[in-house]
Design a protein around this motif. Structure first.
Motif, mmCIF file in Angstrom:
data_model
loop_
_atom_site.group_PDB
_atom_site.id
_atom_site.type_symbol
_atom_site.label_atom_id
_atom_site.label_comp_id
_atom_site.label_asym_id
_atom_site.label_seq_id
_atom_site.Cartn_x
_atom_site.Cartn_y
_atom_site.Cartn_z
ATOM 1 N N VAL A 128 -9.722 -4.459 -5.560
ATOM 2 C CA VAL A 128 -9.002 -5.109 -6.649
ATOM 3 C C VAL A 128 -7.506 -4.825 -6.523
ATOM 4 O O VAL A 128 -7.089 -3.662 -6.471
ATOM 5 N N VAL A 129 -6.709 -5.883 -6.491
ATOM 6 C CA VAL A 129 -5.248 -5.740 -6.503
ATOM 7 C C VAL A 129 -4.693 -6.243 -7.825
ATOM 8 O O VAL A 129 -5.360 -6.982 -8.562
ATOM 9 N N THR A 130 -3.462 -5.849 -8.108
ATOM 10 C CA THR A 130 -2.787 -6.228 -9.347
ATOM 11 C C THR A 130 -1.389 -6.766 -9.023
ATOM 12 O O THR A 130 -0.979 -6.795 -7.867
ATOM 13 N N GLU A 131 -0.687 -7.162 -10.073
ATOM 14 C CA GLU A 131 0.688 -7.663 -9.875
ATOM 15 C C GLU A 131 1.625 -6.568 -9.373
ATOM 16 O O GLU A 131 2.729 -6.862 -8.892
ATOM 17 N N ARG A 132 1.191 -5.318 -9.456
ATOM 18 C CA ARG A 132 2.038 -4.201 -8.999
ATOM 19 C C ARG A 132 1.701 -3.740 -7.583
ATOM 20 O O ARG A 132 2.369 -2.842 -7.051
ATOM 21 N N SER A 133 0.697 -4.323 -6.968
ATOM 22 C CA SER A 133 0.226 -3.844 -5.664
ATOM 23 C C SER A 133 1.283 -4.049 -4.572
ATOM 24 O O SER A 133 1.932 -5.095 -4.494
ATOM 25 N N ALA A 134 1.405 -3.039 -3.737
ATOM 26 C CA ALA A 134 2.222 -3.112 -2.520
ATOM 27 C C ALA A 134 1.386 -2.470 -1.423
ATOM 28 O O ALA A 134 1.272 -1.247 -1.344
ATOM 29 N N VAL A 135 0.773 -3.302 -0.584
ATOM 30 C CA VAL A 135 -0.213 -2.852 0.397
ATOM 31 C C VAL A 135 0.379 -2.948 1.792
ATOM 32 O O VAL A 135 0.891 -4.007 2.180
ATOM 33 N N GLY A 136 0.304 -1.872 2.554
ATOM 34 C CA GLY A 136 0.873 -1.932 3.892
ATOM 35 C C GLY A 136 0.494 -0.767 4.766
ATOM 36 O O GLY A 136 -0.085 0.225 4.316
ATOM 37 N N ALA A 161 -0.385 -12.678 11.251
ATOM 38 C CA ALA A 161 0.204 -11.995 10.093
ATOM 39 C C ALA A 161 -0.017 -10.488 10.164
ATOM 40 O O ALA A 161 0.861 -9.698 9.789
ATOM 41 N N GLY A 162 -1.185 -10.075 10.655
ATOM 42 C CA GLY A 162 -1.450 -8.646 10.789
ATOM 43 C C GLY A 162 -0.534 -7.991 11.804
ATOM 44 O O GLY A 162 -0.123 -6.837 11.626
ATOM 45 N N GLY A 175 -1.039 -11.525 -3.647
ATOM 46 C CA GLY A 175 -1.386 -12.814 -3.066
ATOM 47 C C GLY A 175 -1.645 -12.730 -1.575
ATOM 48 O O GLY A 175 -2.639 -13.272 -1.071
ATOM 49 N N ASP A 176 -0.763 -12.045 -0.860
ATOM 50 C CA ASP A 176 -0.956 -11.913 0.583
ATOM 51 C C ASP A 176 -2.087 -10.953 0.910
ATOM 52 O O ASP A 176 -2.801 -11.148 1.901
ATOM 53 N N ALA A 177 -2.263 -9.900 0.118
ATOM 54 C CA ALA A 177 -3.382 -8.980 0.363
ATOM 55 C C ALA A 177 -4.707 -9.735 0.305
ATOM 56 O O ALA A 177 -5.601 -9.509 1.128
ATOM 57 N N LEU A 178 -4.822 -10.655 -0.621
ATOM 58 C CA LEU A 178 -6.038 -11.464 -0.732
ATOM 59 C C LEU A 178 -6.149 -12.434 0.442
ATOM 60 O O LEU A 178 -7.206 -12.570 1.055
ATOM 61 N N ALA A 179 -5.046 -13.100 0.771
ATOM 62 C CA ALA A 179 -5.073 -14.099 1.839
ATOM 63 C C ALA A 179 -5.349 -13.479 3.204
ATOM 64 O O ALA A 179 -5.952 -14.112 4.070
ATOM 65 N N LEU A 180 -4.918 -12.237 3.388
ATOM 66 C CA LEU A 180 -5.067 -11.584 4.684
ATOM 67 C C LEU A 180 -6.361 -10.786 4.806
ATOM 68 O O LEU A 180 -6.609 -10.154 5.828
ATOM 69 N N GLY A 181 -7.182 -10.776 3.765
ATOM 70 C CA GLY A 181 -8.454 -10.078 3.835
ATOM 71 C C GLY A 181 -8.376 -8.596 3.554
ATOM 72 O O GLY A 181 -9.313 -7.851 3.864
ATOM 73 N N LEU A 182 -7.295 -8.154 2.927
ATOM 74 C CA LEU A 182 -7.142 -6.747 2.584
ATOM 75 C C LEU A 182 -7.677 -6.435 1.185
ATOM 76 O O LEU A 182 -7.787 -5.269 0.810
ATOM 77 N N GLU A 218 -5.625 -15.252 -12.294
ATOM 78 C CA GLU A 218 -5.158 -16.065 -11.178
ATOM 79 C C GLU A 218 -4.129 -15.283 -10.380
ATOM 80 O O GLU A 218 -3.119 -14.837 -10.926
ATOM 81 N N ALA A 219 -4.388 -15.121 -9.102
ATOM 82 C CA ALA A 219 -3.516 -14.308 -8.257
ATOM 83 C C ALA A 219 -2.208 -15.021 -7.960
ATOM 84 O O ALA A 219 -2.156 -16.255 -7.923
ATOM 85 N N PRO A 220 -1.138 -14.264 -7.731
ATOM 86 C CA PRO A 220 0.112 -14.884 -7.276
ATOM 87 C C PRO A 220 -0.097 -15.575 -5.934
ATOM 88 O O PRO A 220 -0.983 -15.204 -5.159
ATOM 89 N N ALA A 221 0.720 -16.571 -5.661
ATOM 90 C CA ALA A 221 0.623 -17.280 -4.386
ATOM 91 C C ALA A 221 1.041 -16.358 -3.246
ATOM 92 O O ALA A 221 1.954 -15.540 -3.400
ATOM 93 N N PRO A 222 0.386 -16.458 -2.092
ATOM 94 C CA PRO A 222 0.809 -15.663 -0.940
ATOM 95 C C PRO A 222 2.159 -16.128 -0.416
ATOM 96 O O PRO A 222 2.521 -17.302 -0.553
ATOM 97 N N VAL A 223 2.880 -15.210 0.193
ATOM 98 C CA VAL A 223 4.204 -15.507 0.743
ATOM 99 C C VAL A 223 4.113 -15.797 2.240
ATOM 100 O O VAL A 223 4.770 -16.700 2.758
ATOM 101 N N LEU A 224 3.296 -15.022 2.945
ATOM 102 C CA LEU A 224 3.256 -15.133 4.402
ATOM 103 C C LEU A 224 2.450 -16.329 4.886
ATOM 104 O O LEU A 224 2.628 -16.773 6.022
#
Length: 358
Positions: A128-136, A161-162, A175-182, A218-224
């Protein structure tokens, strides 16, 4: 030890086993004792029918986990005492165990989720990610290489992207964490406490899924996702050509990425690129973790690891002196040595041929 001093808070609420990383001043950075505590609790709950699911989160407001305790890694590398390798061995075994855990393993990837924080969350079954998530995976910033199964996750992200994340050390939002499978689900941070309360009443995977769906937004849109320069540039054969393509592409974001790559340890960049590409050809997480263990142990013999940690977290001058200091100065042999067998042997996850299931 008083509960507020315990580095991992372990308790059961209803039918939910709860694990809270509890070093908020260090953004819950993992040390060896914490890895052991997590493994011990998970093992007990696996065989406890009264526990139907597990939740991991982080104490404080800054994030789940900023990664491993890199000050301890630096001290071990300088002392050459084997403690860093022992920590990684148990940490990677924990990552593999989380990935095959037989009960729902829910991770609240709120706030900072870096390095080892990814390892204890992104291999779980409900992420589960949130609007505050910064994954890297920022390891190249400190003269290291993505580990904890990070090269498995990044090598299986769509397109290149990875590779972008691995070489630049950049983090992504929800948004990108979801799109990238993280990650799997987006839940606003102010709903996490209510979700945790609902999970306490879950009797199994179906109830867990229903609870998450009830609080998801609803998740934010991915950037990458729409950045065409990523695939065009990072598909190059060598790290040098990657940088050349980034510089010549014309998109300002590509130029920024080129500068980011060039600021990292050249050895780490080249090894990370090779590790990702090898990971794509390996069959599963177990095999990739075996590779990562070899790479990590080899990094202990590199001056860049100690220097990168010095510049980033000890002296904080942000001016590392990499050796060699250019990509061209890193030979194929320098890269290849990182993939030799680890001094103390394999993890034992994937057999002698680093293949097969955990």
């Amino acid at each position: 030890m008083p509960a507020h001093e315990e580095k991992v808070l372990v308790r059961v609420e209803g039918r939910l086993g709860r694990l809270t990383l509890n070093r908020p001043r260090a953004i819950n950075a993992l040390d060896h004792a914490m890895v052991t505590a997590l493994r011990t609790a998970l093992t007990a709950w696996e065989h406890d029918d009264s526990v139907a699911a597990v939740l991991i989160d982080g104490a404080g407001e800054r994030g789940l986990c900023a990664g491993g305790d890199i000050r301890a890694i630096s001290a071990s590398a300088r002392a050459r005492d084997g403690a860093a390798a022992a920590f990684w061995r148990d940490e990677y075994l924990l990552n593999a165990y989380i990935a095959r855990y037989p009960k729902p393993y829910v991770a609240f990837m709120d706030g900072v989720v870096m390095g080892g924080g990814v390892g204890v969350s992104a291999h779980g079954s409900v992420r589960v990610v949130t609007e505050r998530s910064a994954v890297g995976m920022p390891e190249t910033t400190i003269g290291f290489v993505p580990d904890v199964g990070g090269t498995y996750l990044l090598s299986r992200a769509p397109g290149e992207a990875g590779t972008h994340l691995a070489l630049t050390g950049a983090s992504v939002g929800a948004g990108d964490a979801l799109a990238l499978g993280l990650a799997d689900h987006y839940v606003p941070a102010d709903r996490l406490a209510d979700l945790a309360a609902a999970l306490a009443g879950a009797a199994g995977a179906v109830d867990v899924a229903a609870a998450v769906d009830r609080f998801a937004g609803e998740a934010p849109a991915p950037v990458l996702a729409g950045a065409d320069w990523i695939d065009a540039c990072y598909s190059a054969a060598t790290a040098e050509e990657v940088v050349e393509r980034l510089r010549g592409h014309g998109d300002p974001a590509a130029a920024t990425a080129a500068a980011a790559v060039l600021a990292k340890s050249p050895t780490s960049v080249k090894v990370a690129l090779e590790a990702l590409r090898r990971a794509r050809g390996l069959p599963d997480l177990a095999a990739v973790l075996e590779q990562e263990y070899r790479v990590s142990c080899a990094a202990l013999d590199s001056a860049d690891l100690v220097e990168g940690i010095r510049a980033r977290v000890i002296d904080k001058d942000r001016s590392p002196k990499w050796v060699p200091d250019t990509l061209a100065g890193v030979s194929d042999g320098d890269v290849a040595r990182h993939f030799l067998p680890a001094p103390d042997g394999p993890l034992g996850l994937a057999g002698p041929a680093v293949s097969g299931a955990p």
